[in-house]
Design a protein around this motif. Structure first.
Motif, PDB file in Angstrom:
ATOM      1  N   THR A   9      33.073  22.704 -65.938  1.00 18.46           N
ATOM      2  CA  THR A   9      34.254  23.032 -65.141  1.00 18.46           C
ATOM      3  C   THR A   9      34.856  21.798 -64.468  1.00 18.46           C
ATOM      4  O   THR A   9      36.048  21.782 -64.159  1.00 18.46           O
ATOM      5  CB  THR A   9      33.923  24.088 -64.063  1.00 18.46           C
ATOM      6  OG1 THR A   9      32.902  23.588 -63.197  1.00 18.46           O
ATOM      7  CG2 THR A   9      33.448  25.383 -64.707  1.00 18.46           C
TER       8      THR A   9
ATOM      9  N   SER B 269      40.144  30.290 -69.647  1.00 14.09           N
ATOM     10  CA  SER B 269      38.936  30.801 -69.011  1.00 14.09           C
ATOM     11  C   SER B 269      38.659  32.185 -69.569  1.00 14.09           C
ATOM     12  O   SER B 269      39.581  33.002 -69.703  1.00 14.09           O
ATOM     13  CB  SER B 269      39.102  30.866 -67.495  1.00 14.09           C
ATOM     14  OG  SER B 269      37.908  31.325 -66.883  1.00 14.09           O
TER      15      SER B 269
ATOM     16  N   ASN C  15      37.563  31.175 -61.949  1.00 19.81           N
ATOM     17  CA  ASN C  15      37.201  31.015 -63.353  1.00 19.81           C
ATOM     18  C   ASN C  15      36.023  31.934 -63.687  1.00 19.81           C
ATOM     19  O   ASN C  15      35.584  32.739 -62.855  1.00 19.81           O
ATOM     20  CB  ASN C  15      36.896  29.552 -63.671  1.00 19.81           C
ATOM     21  CG  ASN C  15      35.713  29.005 -62.890  1.00 19.81           C
ATOM     22  OD1 ASN C  15      34.874  29.738 -62.370  1.00 19.81           O
ATOM     23  ND2 ASN C  15      35.633  27.683 -62.797  1.00 19.81           N
TER      24      ASN C  15
END
Length: 212
Positions: free
Chosen positions: A31, A47, A69
């Protein structure tokens, strides 16, 4: 041995993502890549919980609890971003619509096999998520992981000892020491010696017959 920290690793991955790519960033270390994409480069971040056009992490105090996310971390949305059902997101993943996914891993074999969902330990909690769908659906799979375990064993191995996520799927392995490219025939190329160790030292660390 001088190693890259996690943010430096993320920046190194971001550097290799080409213009126009649609990219999924896996839960955990990957990430961070969103924070280092070069300004002006046209890259769409996906995502698996249903976002296309995801941006970097928000500034402290600017978090939106409704914008997260797949790892439940706060994110931002770029102009033109879209939101959709989880099932549609997985259809994108399974349908071959992602150019690249960036995943963490417990192990990667010299043939590009990926093990990243379970250590096989009796008390470990399996966490496959969408990893199998991403590993098989994305055109290229980048793995981002530290090269060595806490015990000093290489995570880049001859054969995975952990349960496999997918076989022969990994295109590149980005570590804190070097960038590797596993081949289907079992050869492993060193793309970038980040720590400047040299091929003999990298061979000693991995116990693999690495190629330049």
């Amino acid at each position: 041995m001088k190693r890259l920290d996690r943010r430096q690793m993320a920046a190194r991955v971001a550097r290799d993502i080409p213009e126009g790519s649609v990219v999924n960033l896996g839960i955990g270390l990957p990430t961070l890549v969103a924070d280092f994409l070069p300004p002006g480069r046209d890259i769409l971040l996906h995502s698996e919980n249903g976002i296309l056009g995801m941006g970097p992490a928000p500034a402290p105090g600017q978090e939106d609890p409704d914008l997260i996310n797949a790892g439940k971390q706060p994110v931002t949305a770029l102009p033109g971003a879209s939101y959709f059902h989880h099932a549609d997101s997985f259809a994108m993943m399974r349908g071959g619509h992602l150019d690249i996914c960036v995943l963490g891993a417990f192990q990667v074999s010299r043939h590009g096999d990926l093990a990243n969902w379970h250590t096989g330990e009796p008390d470990a909690i399996p966490a496959v998520g969408g990893a199998m769908d991403l590993a098989l659906g994305a055109r290229s799979v980048y793995v981002m992981m530290e090269l060595l375990t806490r015990a000093g064993a290489s995570k880049l191995v001859d054969r995975c000892s952990y349960p496999l996520t997918a076989r022969s799927c990994v295109s590149r392995v980005y570590t804190d020491v070097a960038v590797f490219a596993p081949q289907a025939d079992g050869a492993v190329r060193v793309i970038d010696d980040l720590a400047g160790l040299g091929l003999p030292a990298l061979r000693d660390l991995t116990r693999l017959d690495l190629q330049a």
